[in-house]
Motif scaffolding. Structure first.
Motif, mmCIF file in Angstrom:
data_model
loop_
_atom_site.group_PDB
_atom_site.id
_atom_site.type_symbol
_atom_site.label_atom_id
_atom_site.label_comp_id
_atom_site.label_asym_id
_atom_site.label_seq_id
_atom_site.Cartn_x
_atom_site.Cartn_y
_atom_site.Cartn_z
ATOM 1 N N LYS A 36 0.331 5.579 0.930
ATOM 2 C CA LYS A 36 -0.268 5.600 2.079
ATOM 3 C C LYS A 36 0.304 4.828 3.082
ATOM 4 O O LYS A 36 0.529 3.626 2.767
ATOM 5 N N LEU B 194 -5.607 -4.659 -3.103
ATOM 6 C CA LEU B 194 -4.753 -3.730 -3.813
ATOM 7 C C LEU B 194 -5.475 -3.364 -5.071
ATOM 8 O O LEU B 194 -5.438 -2.228 -5.622
ATOM 9 N N LEU C 184 -8.327 -0.962 -4.642
ATOM 10 C CA LEU C 184 -8.013 0.356 -4.441
ATOM 11 C C LEU C 184 -7.411 1.179 -5.655
ATOM 12 O O LEU C 184 -7.687 2.321 -5.851
ATOM 13 N N HIS D 241 -7.651 6.109 -5.044
ATOM 14 C CA HIS D 241 -6.867 4.676 -4.247
ATOM 15 C C HIS D 241 -7.470 4.722 -2.874
ATOM 16 O O HIS D 241 -6.723 4.297 -2.037
ATOM 17 N N ILE E 96 0.831 -1.139 -0.068
ATOM 18 C CA ILE E 96 0.006 0.293 -0.009
ATOM 19 C C ILE E 96 1.014 1.349 -0.046
ATOM 20 O O ILE E 96 0.412 2.234 -0.631
ATOM 21 N N THR F 296 -5.647 -9.996 0.200
ATOM 22 C CA THR F 296 -4.998 -8.634 0.144
ATOM 23 C C THR F 296 -4.981 -8.459 -1.269
ATOM 24 O O THR F 296 -4.694 -7.038 -1.619
#
Length: 510
Positions: free
Chosen positions: A95, A152, A155, A161, A89, A148
């Motif tokens: 971020k 991703l 996002l 995002h 991320i 996960t």
């Protein structure tokens, strides 16, 4: 296609730029999500597609207060996954999220947990519950890792995002083995490139990278065979004479395997013998199988020293390798009983060294059939002429569809495919489909068909045609995306034109 002439940087996600087509992203952009019109919001354009997607009213928002919360009951199992997600991320979206161990996520948090109650999930399946906080749960930690990867992509599909439509997702793979083979025996590929490739495999939920660690030029000059191009890419203390100048140290290889494991990818380590073994016969000419017309890359299996050499190598690397492949393809000469004995011996030998599964190339027909050969090996079915898939299944083997006509890429060689036919693969292929005269198409639920694998063979590089790792990347990228869809989701969910647009959306900027 323009061939980009530079090696991939170490961090794929540091350089992963996504151009978002506003027509494709409109339904899930932050502005449209706030409209809460679930009936107008289709399943997001992720690769591979979700098994199920149920939209709910509301929008999850990732903020500067968001954390990655690891369920305290499963912290030991999920901490590595949380750290990988945290880094991805940061690399992708700039971020910075903290990892927190707790049983109580707050609004905007990403919650990772394991649930043994989800009967709808397979071993690699996962659920996304996207509400004020986003929960990823699975039966096992590898399922959470795959969740996960979907996060991703979700996002990335939002221009900010940050926003994801409230929804419930259940996602399970159809096939267990979803892989890529890279021929590093003929062309050394740096570990940075391999790590980038591992990230790409993981990103599209492909779970295996087979490294073909030794091989040689195909057309060998009999008068100059000792100088012909060959490669063995591992450091060896037991037989240092076989190691190529460009190779992986044990430390590098251990780190590579551990890196792959953190991304949910198995490294399948292949030492190919008794053919394709020129690196061995060059170092020890007495091990070469003699005879008129016999290739110098064939080991003499009747010579106990040939067996001893391979035992030494497998024993040396048994503490390092996790998953293993013993080769066995294209041994065209010698006594058929010797190759059968070879297969049985190393199957037993590697099991004694603690390996749960041993793989081999399907070549049984080339040495008289499977009679006398153990059935517990997992067979890569690559050429029906050497072993017909129907015969392999009738003989009781579990198989992986690696068929050469469909799934082999040989860059710049002028035979096989240079780039895979992704249109045909998307519209017509799943692992139960083989092509060729009298080759059967099997039921999609045949329990003996365990998955599929695309391969890149560097025959031309060994023969003197120079190209770079980026040329391999160009070929793997579209093939990987297409095959991941068919191995995980088992079907085409859009037209090929629409899928091609999706592939271009999820395109690493190199």
């Amino acid at each position: 296609m323009h061939l980009r002439k530079k090696i991939l940087s170490l961090s794929l996600f540091m350089s992963l730029g996504i151009y978002t087509n506003p027509l494709l992203a409109a339904d899930i952009s932050s502005s449209s999500l706030t409209n809460n019109k679930c009936n107008k919001i289709e399943s997001p354009k992720v690769i591979p597609s979700f098994s199920t997607w149920q939209c709910h009213k509301g929008v999850f928002k990732l903020t500067h207060k968001s954390n990655i919360v690891v369920d305290a009951k499963y912290a030991k199992k999920l901490l590595s996954t949380s750290e990988v997600l945290q880094k991805d991320i940061l690399d992708l979206f700039s971020k910075s999220l903290n990892v927190v161990i707790s049983e109580k996520p707050n609004k905007g948090d990403i919650f990772l947990t394991i649930s043994k109650q989800e009967t709808s999930l397979s071993n690699e399946g996962y659920q996304l519950d996207i509400a004020d906080h986003l929960t990823i749960k699975a039966l096992h930690d590898n399922g959470v890792l795959w969740g996960t990867r979907s996060l991703l992509q979700l996002l990335q599909l939002d221009p900010a995002h940050s926003h994801i439509q409230h929804a419930s997702v259940t996602d399970n793979p159809k096939w267990e083995h979803r892989g890529l083979l890279l021929d590093v025996g003929r062309m050394y590929l740096p570990t940075d490139f391999l790590k980038n490739m591992i990230k790409q495999l993981s990103y599209f939920k492909m779970n295996e990278l087979q490294l073909h660690l030794n091989d040689n030029v195909i057309k060998i000059d009999e008068d100059n065979w000792l100088n012909a191009e060959s490669g063995f890419r591992l450091e060896s203390t037991s037989h240092p004479d076989i190691t190529s100048q460009q190779h992986y140290t044990k430390k590098e290889y251990i780190e590579l395997i551990q890196f792959a494991q953190s991304y949910g990818v198995k490294i399948i380590s292949e030492i190919d013998a008794p053919a394709h073994s020129l690196a061995f016969t060059q170092a020890y000419p007495s091990l070469r199988l003699k005879g008129e017309g016999v290739s110098p890359d064939h080991l003499d299996l009747a010579n106990p020293e040939s067996i001893q050499l391979l035992e030494d190598l497998w024993q040396e690397y048994a503490p390092i390798f996790t998953d293993v492949h013993i080769g066995t393809d294209e041994y065209r000469h010698g006594n058929p009983e010797d190759i059968k004995s070879f297969v049985n011996h190393f199957d037993k030998f590697l099991h004694k060294l603690g390996k749960k599964e041993v793989r081999m190339w399907g070549s049984q027909a080339s040495y008289g059939g499977a009679k006398g050969v153990k059935r517990d090996l997992l067979v890569d079915l690559w050429y029906p002429g050497y072993y017909d898939p129907k015969q392999a299944i009738d003989d009781g083997y579990d198989i992986i569809n690696s068929q050469d006509d469909i799934l082999y890429m040989v860059p710049f060689a002028g035979y096989y495919q240079d780039y895979l036919n992704t249109r045909w693969l998307y519209n017509h292929w799943t692992p139960n489909v083989f092509t060729g005269k009298d080759v059967a198409h099997f039921d999609v639920n045949n329990p003996h068909i365990k998955g599929g694998m695309i391969s890149v063979w560097n025959d031309a590089f060994a023969a003197g045609t120079y190209y770079e790792p980026s040329d391999i990347q160009d070929r793997v990228e579209p093939a990987l995306k297409t095959v991941s869809q068919k191995l995980w989701a088992a079907k085409a969910t859009t037209t090929y034109a629409e899928f091609k647009d999706m592939m271009e959306e999820l395109h690493p900027a190199i």
